[in-house]
Design an enzyme around this catalytic site. Structure first.
Site, mmCIF file in Angstrom:
data_model
loop_
_atom_site.group_PDB
_atom_site.id
_atom_site.type_symbol
_atom_site.label_atom_id
_atom_site.label_comp_id
_atom_site.label_asym_id
_atom_site.label_seq_id
_atom_site.Cartn_x
_atom_site.Cartn_y
_atom_site.Cartn_z
ATOM 1 N N GLU A 152 0.826 -1.216 0.000
ATOM 2 C CA GLU A 152 0.000 0.000 0.000
ATOM 3 C C GLU A 152 0.856 1.260 0.000
ATOM 4 O OE1 GLU A 152 -3.596 2.130 2.564
ATOM 5 O OE2 GLU A 152 -2.200 0.776 3.583
ATOM 6 N N ASP A 187 -5.737 2.910 -1.421
ATOM 7 C CA ASP A 187 -6.495 3.729 -0.475
ATOM 8 C C ASP A 187 -6.702 5.104 -1.112
ATOM 9 O OD1 ASP A 187 -7.268 5.467 1.626
ATOM 10 O OD2 ASP A 187 -6.369 4.124 3.105
ATOM 11 N N GLN A 215 -9.623 1.289 -0.071
ATOM 12 C CA GLN A 215 -10.069 1.887 1.184
ATOM 13 C C GLN A 215 -10.460 3.329 0.929
ATOM 14 O OE1 GLN A 215 -6.465 0.968 3.424
ATOM 15 N NE2 GLN A 215 -7.553 -0.589 4.597
ATOM 16 N N GLU A 255 -11.892 2.965 6.289
ATOM 17 C CA GLU A 255 -10.783 3.207 7.212
ATOM 18 C C GLU A 255 -10.734 4.698 7.547
ATOM 19 O OE1 GLU A 255 -6.285 1.474 7.614
ATOM 20 O OE2 GLU A 255 -6.667 2.802 5.925
#
Length: 273
Positions: A152, A187, A215, A255
């Site tokens: 990530e 994300d 996310q 998140e």
């Protein structure tokens, strides 16, 4: 519509961790993710998942440490992964093996391995070889049980000197390693802070098949995705469009840090869960 997973490390924090599964299910979530499971016996976590009809879709390998005790304290002591850190290969491998044991018990298909922090005298290019070697080893081990390893990109405002920050860099690494079960955790919160142009990043990278999980959070304060710079309803429509074309069938982790309370702030998800 996209499928959403509750991140139990950031949502329902007014409750003890083990009670958050029931709260998430009560609010309509069908899946959960969180940072780390290692403070709890795997069989107890599995029982909570089953009792509440939830899927475990993601968790992180330990951020550091070479024993259960050091795994459990590494995050609080500032560890942010070992995958790119020279001299800590044995520590990385121990953490991946422990994560795979938990993944088997929780029937979790994917594990995020954090890259780690750059020291003042290190460069990303100088650590690329160590990072790729560690990822290749992890992917081979995870493939034995049919699981994915994720990397990530994280913005350096939240995590200064984090090794991996950009989508293009992550996809270059995944392509260079060449393991089919090594994928990118995308994300959108980090994408917006570092790069922007989020809708076009979705259109560019989802069709590659290399995105394994997404996310969301509002930018810039990481609250609910109904406030801030990003137009999440529009982005969800882009994801739906790409999903209809066969480019996405995964989960999106929630998140974010609720402004008041988790359940009270789920107005954005009405009709989506």
């Amino acid at each position: 519509m996209p499928r959403f997973a509750a991140n139990l490390s950031m949502l329902y924090t007014d409750l003890p961790f083990m009670d958050r599964f029931e709260a998430a299910a009560r609010d309509g979530f069908k899946a959960v993710e969180y940072l780390f499971p290692y403070a709890f016996p795997a069989n107890e976590l599995s029982a909570r998942l089953k009792a509440n009809g939830l899927q475990q879709v993601l968790f992180n390998a330990p951020p550091g440490g070479d024993s259960p005790e050091t795994n459990n304290t590494a995050w609080e002591q500032g560890a942010r992964g070992t995958a790119s850190v020279p001299g800590r290969e044995a520590e990385f491998r121990y953490g991946v093996q422990r994560a795979l044991e938990y993944a088997a018990a929780l029937d979790c298909p994917r594990i995020h391995v954090m890259a780690g922090l750059l020291a003042d005298d290190q460069t990303r290019e100088g650590l690329r070889g160590v990072y790729m070697d560690n990822l290749h080893w992890a992917a081979v081990e995870a493939a034995k049980s049919g699981r994915d390893i994720l990397i990530e990109p994280i913005n350096t405002r939240d995590v200064p000197r984090f090794f991996l920050n950009r989508q293009d860099h992550a996809h270059d690494i995944v392509e260079a390693v060449g393991a089919l079960n090594l994928r990118v955790q995308m994300d959108l919160y980090h994408v917006q802070i570092v790069e922007g142009d989020v809708a076009m990043k979705l259109r560019k990278y989802l069709p590659t098949g290399r995105v394994g999980h997404m996310q969301i959070a509002g930018v810039p304060q990481r609250h609910e995705p109904d406030i801030g710079e990003l137009n999440h309803p529009y982005l969800f429509s882009v994801i739906d469009e790409l999903a209809a074309e066969g480019h996405w069938d995964g989960w999106i982790g929630c998140e974010y840090r609720p402004r008041v309370g988790t359940s009270e702030g789920l107005g954005w998800a009405r009709g989506l869960l």
